[in-house]
Design an enzyme around this catalytic site. Structure first.
Site, short mmCIF file in Angstrom:
data_model
loop_
_atom_site.label_atom_id
_atom_site.label_comp_id
_atom_site.label_asym_id
_atom_site.label_seq_id
_atom_site.Cartn_x
_atom_site.Cartn_y
_atom_site.Cartn_z
N ILE A 157 -73.40 -21.92 -46.56
CA ILE A 157 -74.45 -21.89 -47.98
C ILE A 157 -75.94 -21.65 -47.44
O ILE A 157 -76.64 -22.51 -46.57
CB ILE A 157 -74.38 -23.35 -48.50
CG1 ILE A 157 -72.71 -23.51 -48.80
CG2 ILE A 157 -75.05 -23.40 -49.81
CD1 ILE A 157 -72.21 -22.45 -49.85
N THR A 158 -76.45 -20.72 -47.77
CA THR A 158 -77.90 -20.42 -47.42
C THR A 158 -78.91 -21.22 -47.98
O THR A 158 -78.61 -21.88 -49.27
CB THR A 158 -78.32 -19.05 -48.20
OG1 THR A 158 -77.47 -18.16 -47.62
CG2 THR A 158 -79.95 -18.78 -47.53
N GLY A 339 -85.41 4.08 -29.21
CA GLY A 339 -84.53 4.19 -27.81
C GLY A 339 -84.44 2.69 -27.06
O GLY A 339 -84.05 1.59 -27.81
N GLU A 363 -73.04 -12.61 -50.97
CA GLU A 363 -72.90 -12.35 -52.60
C GLU A 363 -72.09 -11.04 -52.90
O GLU A 363 -72.64 -10.22 -53.83
CB GLU A 363 -74.33 -12.09 -53.14
CG GLU A 363 -75.00 -13.27 -52.82
CD GLU A 363 -76.53 -13.40 -53.49
OE1 GLU A 363 -76.64 -12.97 -54.73
OE2 GLU A 363 -77.47 -13.97 -53.30
N GLY A 364 -70.98 -11.02 -52.24
CA GLY A 364 -70.08 -9.79 -52.67
C GLY A 364 -69.84 -8.81 -51.27
O GLY A 364 -71.21 -8.26 -51.40
N SER A 366 -69.23 -5.08 -49.60
CA SER A 366 -69.63 -3.84 -49.92
C SER A 366 -68.10 -3.57 -50.64
O SER A 366 -67.92 -2.87 -51.57
CB SER A 366 -69.71 -2.80 -48.94
OG SER A 366 -70.92 -2.94 -48.43
#
Length: 379
Positions: A157-158, A339, A363-364, A366
């Protein structure tokens, strides 16, 4: 179609950029190194109206629109992805569902301090067994007289380490599946509310990602947000808006990586000329610039549709999917252009690389975005 920002939108963009360059960027590396949650920056963003951009001023917000929100969020995220996601969660995942579903009393009591930055919020949906399958909620809320009794835990949980308020999802009727999930507003001072493990992560090290534990946590009956059994619907609607914010964050991260790459390639001399003269570098920069512009336009489109009151689930998923994958590709190319220096902490592109990855996950994922898009295409 008008692609120009309004004067008001440009004003908040300029304000956010100035704040980000003067106060956020100088501490971004330190925040990443020390994992320190930037409480002081959150408070300053609140004073500037950035913690509740699209919240009406009567509830402590800036009273602007979603496009204003995403242009500001891009600028903050360009300087520091940690600070960007703190802003994003408070706006998209906390203020927005309370504004959309709260009673007048709830808006005055909970939304006003959140939108003004006096308090910080978090979004309590994810559980150990409820990630992409958000309907598999094990946290429960049982009505006991005039109190809801909450038991369970949330992970990843952010903002949780420093949040004052959580928009929490819990099962109120196991027999009804996703229709038996409800939403609650819970404050950290509530007995039985506890912050658990603070996560150590690849990136976004200062975003206060933590576990939340609820043990016989009793809250007043009137802290139910929206109708009983409406929780899953509220969660999905909230995430639609949240994905616009994460798209904007991803654009900011990608832009930072590209700008550093342009600067470095013009300064780094190999074989008696700046490496920017080599076609291999130019092609990487060309791809970065093109994909960042495309990502930003997808984010703007979704934001404009939200402002217009149109359905935008597909468009927000497209914006989040493309922008997050662009951020990861751009940051990867940025490290390559730098590099060996790109692999060291001497340059910020390694931080961009680490921070970009989570935009393809939270939040879902890809994969979930592709499912959402496909479901809409196949209607």
């Amino acid at each position: 179609m008008d692609f120009e920002l309004t004067e008001e939108q440009r004003m908040i963009q300029d304000m956010a950029r100035n704040f980000a360059e003067k106060e956020v960027a100088p501490v971004a590396a330190e925040l990443d190194d020390t994992h320190r949650f930037p409480t002081e920056l959150a408070q300053k963003m609140g004073e500037l109206g950035l913690m509740g951009v699209a919240v009406p001023d009567q509830y402590g917000g800036a009273g602007m629109d979603c496009v204003s929100y995403v242009v500001a969020l891009e600028e903050i995220s360009r300087a520091c992805a940690n600070t960007g996601v703190i802003m994003s969660v408070n706006n998209s995942l906390v203020c927005d569902p309370i504004l959309s579903n709260g009673t007048e009393e709830q808006k005055k009591k909970f939304l006003t301090p959140l939108a003004s930055g006096k308090k910080i919020g978090c979004f309590g949906l994810t559980e150990p067994n409820a990630g992409s399958d958000a309907s598999n909620q094990k946290t429960t809320a049982v009505l006991d007289g005039d109190k809801w009794v909450i038991n369970g835990s949330k992970i990843f949980i952010t903002n949780a380490s420093h949040a004052d308020t959580v928009v929490l999802f819990a099962t109120t009727d196991k027999e009804k599946g996703s229709r038996g999930i409800s939403t609650f507003i819970v404050e950290k001072e509530t007995p039985g509310y506890k912050v658990g493990k603070i996560e150590r992560k690849l990136g976004l090290n200062a975003s206060g990602t933590a576990e939340l534990i609820f043990e016989d946590c009793r809250i007043p009956k009137d802290q139910l947000l929206g109708g009983l059994g409406q929780g899953f619907k509220i969660a999905m609607q909230t995430l639609d808006g949240g994905r616009i914010g994460i798209g904007a964050q991803a654009v900011g991260i990608a832009r930072a990586a590209m700008e550093q790459s342009v600067k470095y390639s013009m300064e780094r001399v190999q074989f008696n000329q700046p490496i920017a003269k080599f076609q291999a570098i130019q092609w990487m920069l060309a791809d970065m610039a093109t994909e960042i512009d495309a990502s930003r336009l997808l984010v703007y489109r979704a934001a404009r549709m939200k402002d217009a009151g149109q359905r935008y689930s597909k468009e927000s998923a497209m914006a989040k999917l493309f922008a997050s994958e662009t951020a990861m590709k751009t940051a990867t190319k940025a490290v390559q252009i730098h590099g060996g220096y790109g692999y060291s902490k001497e340059y910020p592109v390694e931080r961009n690389f680490r921070d970009a990855k989570v935009t393809e996950i939270y939040e879902g994922t890809s994969e979930i975005q592709r499912l959402v898009i496909a479901a809409n295409v196949l209607k």
